[in-house]
Design a protein around this motif. Structure first.
Motif, PDB file in Angstrom:
ATOM      1  N   GLU A 180      26.741 -14.067 -35.452  1.00  0.00           N
ATOM      2  CA  GLU A 180      26.456 -14.450 -36.835  1.00  0.00           C
ATOM      3  C   GLU A 180      27.740 -14.470 -37.667  1.00  0.00           C
ATOM      4  OE1 GLU A 180      23.894 -12.910 -40.746  1.00  0.00           O
ATOM      5  OE2 GLU A 180      23.553 -12.001 -38.778  1.00  0.00           O
ATOM      6  N   LEU A 212      20.327 -17.405 -32.616  1.00  0.00           N
ATOM      7  CA  LEU A 212      20.482 -17.636 -34.047  1.00  0.00           C
ATOM      8  C   LEU A 212      21.042 -19.040 -34.218  1.00  0.00           C
ATOM      9  CD1 LEU A 212      20.805 -16.892 -37.089  1.00  0.00           C
ATOM     10  CD2 LEU A 212      23.035 -15.916 -36.496  1.00  0.00           C
ATOM     11  N   ARG A 215      15.910 -17.866 -36.390  1.00  0.00           N
ATOM     12  CA  ARG A 215      16.081 -16.720 -35.493  1.00  0.00           C
ATOM     13  C   ARG A 215      14.864 -16.651 -34.577  1.00  0.00           C
ATOM     14  NH1 ARG A 215      19.981 -12.856 -37.160  1.00  0.00           N
ATOM     15  NH2 ARG A 215      20.889 -13.353 -39.184  1.00  0.00           N
ATOM     16  N   GLU A 252      18.293 -21.511 -41.473  1.00  0.00           N
ATOM     17  CA  GLU A 252      18.592 -20.446 -40.516  1.00  0.00           C
ATOM     18  C   GLU A 252      17.363 -20.227 -39.642  1.00  0.00           C
ATOM     19  OE1 GLU A 252      18.799 -15.704 -40.939  1.00  0.00           O
ATOM     20  OE2 GLU A 252      20.496 -16.712 -41.912  1.00  0.00           O
TER      21      GLU A 252
END
Length: 331
Positions: free
Chosen positions: A318, A284, A269, A267
């Motif tokens: 998300e 994201l 960000r 992940e």
């Protein structure tokens, strides 16, 4: 006589069981805006160190947004006013002085779906310690129920274009307000209009042996994103200069190991900007292992909305990305 007593005993058990089942079955639906949190505590605690500790954790800034926005929009209720429909809030934090010293999470107490964080302590110090100890788990529980609520809302009308299934053999529950704006070999771009800008989803793949070196992971991720941006995501015209979306060079992105769609993933960000043009926003990215096809599936959401709050738009992205499913994956 014994048979009659036994029959009455069994009847009572069945009746109680039915009543408990009915209570669960007929819980009202939870209510409230996405990412709102009802905090129930006495005014003196709310205005003091305990309230400060709650705000420190639950109103902390969301990572990698261009504006300072809290994780949750908090609504404070003194216990005597926490009645009626306010009890149907989806996410609730209950903090009180008590003879017990504990912190835990309850599920579907007044409504469904619902998560309630309960913090008790005999002193202010115990309350603060319990908030510190359990805040992370409570935030994850609240976020989980908010994600599912968001997903439930956009399931009512989904994009039916099928380009992800055709191009990548994956499916994602993308709301119908998102439409395909660009489709190339190994690249798909969805977007939709939001207040003062656009919300975007892109998908592509990279080879399965990419990102093997943890020491260069962040640099390699930035290189991947910038290469894709230069090739597929141009910026506005700026005479004499090349413009394209890239990872904001002044801020290193936040990178975490996670799991998406039952698979190991990375992940990411961070912030994006446009080279040679004053545009920027949050992104994201999920980089998901797909060993059956010797590739990594990359899905990303990003928002452009200058001077506007973006927390809820990024949260929706998300929720969308987390619905990914791989076709033909082993069960």
């Amino acid at each position: 006589m014994k048979t009659t007593k036994l029959f009455l005993f069994l009847f009572c058990i069945v009746l109680l069981g039915c009543q408990e089942g009915d209570q669960k079955r007929y819980l009202p639906s939870s209510i409230g805006p996405i990412n709102s949190l009802a905090v129930v505590m006495d005014d003196d605690l709310w205005k003091g160190a305990v309230g400060d500790k709650v705000r420190e954790h639950f109103a902390a800034p969301v990572l990698a947004l261009t504006l300072n926005e809290p994780k949750f929009s908090i609504n404070h209720f003194p216990p005597k006013t926490f009645t009626g429909t306010t009890r149907s809030s989806r996410s609730i934090l209950y903090v009180m002085k008590d003879s017990l010293d504990l912190a835990h999470i309850k599920t579907d107490l007044y409504a469904s779906p619902q998560r309630i964080g309960v913090v008790k302590g005999r002193t202010v110090q115990e309350l603060i310690a319990n908030i510190d100890a359990k805040a992370g788990a409570m935030i994850e529980a609240f976020k989980g129920v908010e994600i599912k609520e968001n997903q439930k809302r956009f399931l009512k009308s989904l994009n039916k274009e099928g380009v992800l299934e055709k191009n990548f053999k994956v499916s994602i529950d993308i709301p119908s307000v998102y439409t395909v704006g660009r489709q190339e070999d190994n690249f798909v771009w969805f977007d939709r209009q939001i207040l003062k800008g656009t919300a975007n989803i892109v998908a592509y793949t990279v080879p399965g042996d990419r990102f093997k070196n943890d020491t260069t992971l962040v640099r390699d991720i930035v290189s991947m994103r910038d290469t894709i941006g230069k090739k597929f995501i141009p910026g506005p015209d700026n005479p004499g200069k090349v413009t394209y979306m890239r990872t904001e060079p002044a801020f290193a992105p936040h990178v975490f190991h996670t799991e998406i769609g039952g698979r190991k993933a990375i992940e990411v960000r961070g912030l994006w900007d446009v080279k040679n043009y004053p545009m920027a926003g949050p992104f994201l990215t999920y980089i998901i292992d797909d060993p059956e096809k010797n590739r990594k599936m990359v899905i990303e959401g990003f928002v452009f909305a200058p001077a506007a709050e973006k927390r809820d738009d990024m949260f929706e992205l998300e929720a969308i990305l987390k619905t990914i499913r791989f076709q033909g994956a082993p069960k």
